[in-house]
Every structure is written in structure tokens, then in C-alpha cells.
Design an enzyme around this catalytic site. Sequence first.
Site, PDB file in Angstrom:
ATOM      1  CG  ASP A  90      -2.088   0.920   1.051  1.00  0.00           C
ATOM      2  OD1 ASP A  90      -2.183   1.554  -0.021  1.00  0.00           O
ATOM      3  OD2 ASP A  90      -2.904   1.026   1.969  1.00  0.00           O
ATOM      4  CD  GLN A 186     -10.026   7.284  -2.224  1.00  0.00           C
ATOM      5  OE1 GLN A 186     -11.129   7.333  -1.662  1.00  0.00           O
ATOM      6  NE2 GLN A 186      -9.036   6.540  -1.753  1.00  0.00           N
ATOM      7  CG  ASP A 263      -6.393  -5.110   2.045  1.00  0.00           C
ATOM      8  OD1 ASP A 263      -7.070  -4.479   1.207  1.00  0.00           O
ATOM      9  OD2 ASP A 263      -6.009  -4.618   3.112  1.00  0.00           O
ATOM     10  CB  CYS A 301     -12.215 -25.635   9.674  1.00  0.00           C
ATOM     11  SG  CYS A 301     -10.824 -24.542   9.328  1.00  0.00           S
ATOM     12  CB  CYS A 303      -7.245 -24.180   9.857  1.00  0.00           C
ATOM     13  SG  CYS A 303      -7.858 -24.133  11.548  1.00  0.00           S
ATOM     14  CB  CYS A 306     -10.264 -26.827  12.788  1.00  0.00           C
ATOM     15  SG  CYS A 306     -11.067 -25.239  13.096  1.00  0.00           S
ATOM     16  CG  HIS A 332     -10.507 -20.999  12.486  1.00  0.00           C
ATOM     17  ND1 HIS A 332     -11.013 -22.120  11.861  1.00  0.00           N
ATOM     18  CD2 HIS A 332     -11.507 -20.077  12.495  1.00  0.00           C
ATOM     19  CE1 HIS A 332     -12.280 -21.890  11.526  1.00  0.00           C
ATOM     20  NE2 HIS A 332     -12.604 -20.665  11.901  1.00  0.00           N
TER      21      HIS A 332
HETATM   22 ZN   LIG Z   1     -10.137 -23.961  11.438  1.00  0.00          ZN
END
Ligand SMILES: [Zn+2]
Length: 380
Positions: A90, A186, A263, A301, A303, A306, A332
Site C-alpha cells: 500500500d 476515490q 485485503d 475446517c 486448518c 481445527c 483458523h
Molecule cells: Zn479452522
Amino acid sequence: MFELLRTDTSSKARVGRLTTVHGAVDTPVFMSVGTQGSVKAIDPRELREMGAQIILGNTYHLNIRPGMDIIRAAGGLHAFINSPAPILTDSGGFQVFSLATVRKIQAHGVEFRSHLDGSLLFLGPKEAMGIQRELGSDIAMVFDDCPPHTSTPRELRAAVERTMRWATECREQPRATGQMVFGIVQGGARSELREECAKTLVALEFDGYAIGGVSVGEPEPEMMRAVEMTEPFLPPNKPRYAMGLGTPAQLVELAARGVDMFDCVLPTRVARNGTAFTRKGSISIKAGAYKADFRPIEEDCDCFACRHFTRAYLRHLLNVGEILGLRMLSVHNTRMFIRVMEEVREAITKGTFGEFRREFAENYVPTQKVLLARAAVAER
Ligand SMILES: [Zn+2]
């Protein structure tokens, strides 16, 4: 550099591939925010494992700390943070106007005081592009004037004029090898300003276009409208990036409106408060209800958190202030955002995005704030 692979028939959603110096990025994509050169609480190996394709860095922050002398000596941002993955930086415009104390807006930039130690600094198109060139990001953003949601029509007009003029200056600056530069539209909630700004930027032929001035405190319906009033003026063969957005349900809706890149700090920011994103909305893992809940945060999930830990254990970690708790929630949440984008791409490719979008919206319970904003608009 951007290949449009598939367009959805039920909406404006698209699947594409953006090729950068450091590899290809499949869109729609969620980009994790690594403001200070690190995605908060997550290491690069974890990011790779969870399918992160590209991360963000920030000109304003990195220029103040560690400073460009250090990053230059390290050989650029990729080398400094030891990541071979694509990076978008940015320009610092947003931070100058939101974080620092602006002293004087001048023709070629802004004089402001550092939010850190009050030292007097200057950032404009030339400086912002120069820093991003040295950072060596794959995608650099133009330096723009991002006014707050509460701006008057006159302030908005001035910000758009400055943004267009500064975009022209940014366009003329030298770049790092292969570096792409995106323009930023903008115009707040004013359709005529959005149109004018978009048309001016498109005439300058940037590599991609961002929709800025969203995620500045406006209610959800206004944010959606800002995207809807900008998108028709953006060329279909260039990537579109909605800056600083949003919740998983909002990302699906924004993808349906033709946005390719997102983002957001939400996944890691709310994790630090003990909040987890799920397909049914966000939940507070610290809540008493999860005290003896031995299920993962989310059943299907994939991840690391999890696959290894229960809600009860994570709640315990958060309550006693163990760093692992907020790290696992960050893992997660970030994987959840990335996975939703994977599913969006898959659904568009298969031609089932309409169904996916409907189901996602039906299952996802928005926060009270979002619901109130929607109700307020419905009453108008
Ligand atoms: Zn997860």
C-alpha cells in the site's frame, strides 16, 4: 499479466490469474495483511500451508520502522522478510490521512507528523513510489487521498482531484523490475465522482484498479454501492481490488460484484479478541458456552487449529493469556478467509456460483452492526 479465465453467468463474479514477478495469483483472492512485514501471529510456513498466495506490506509503516536504509541493505522486502511469495504494498496514503497528524496538504504530497514520535515527514507520489520501488513489491499502489466517510461534498471533490493528479505523477515514476502499479478510485458515495475518477485513471492505463474510500467507517450498504458505482467503469481485462474489506459474507458479495482482490485485517485483529469466523458468522470462543465444548472451532475446517484443538482448550488458552490461543485463532480465521475464496473460484469455474452465494448468505449471520445498517437502508 492478468488473464480472465471465467465469468459467472448469474453475477459479475470472475475467475482470473494475475502473474507477478514472484509467481501467479489465482483470483478472487484474499490477501493477508502484513503491515509491518509480518502477518500478525502467523509465520510464513503456516501461511504457505494454508494456501496464502500473496501478502500485503505497508509503505508508511515500513518507511518509519525499520526504515528504508535497513530494507535496502537487506536487498528489498522479499529478502528482508525471507518470503518468495508475491507482495502488494500500500502507498501509505490511507495511513497518512487516518493515522498521522496531517500538517499541510501540498501540491505534490502531504506534510505530516509520525504517529510514533511526532517527527515531521513528507510523503507524496514521488516518495511513495520511490519507497515501493526499493521495497521491490510485485504490486505497488498509487499515493491517493483517502478522505473519511464523514467528508463534505467539497472535501470529497478536492480529494478526488488530488487523487487523479497524484495518480498521474505516480504513473511517471520509475518502478522496480516487473513491478505493477494499480490506480485507486476515490469518490466516496458520489457516483459522478467515482465515474470521473475511474475514467481518468483508466485513461492512464494502470495494471489494475483499486476501489478505495471503502472500509472508512461507512455502513455496509453504502460500501456495496460504492463498489457497484465504480465497477462498470473499470476495464474487464484488468484486476479489481476492493481495499480493506471485509467479512467472509461481504467478500462473497463483493466477488459477485466483479471484485478480484481483497485485503483485510479482520481475521488476525479479531482473533486477538478471541473471535473466530465460521460459516455461520463470528463467534466469541471466550464465551462460557464453549467451556466444555470439545468440538473444533468449525467441524469441517482443514486448518491446523481445527485439526488439533478443541473450543474448550482454545477458550482456556485465551482466558489465561497463552499466546498459542490467539495464534491458533489467527490461523483458523486466515485459513477460513482463504478457503472461502478457493470455494468462490471453484464455484465460478463449475458454474455453480449463484447457488454457492445464496447458500453462503443464508447460513452466515452478520454482526449486529451490519444488520442495523441494512435495516436502516430498508426503512429509507
Ligand atoms: Zn479452522
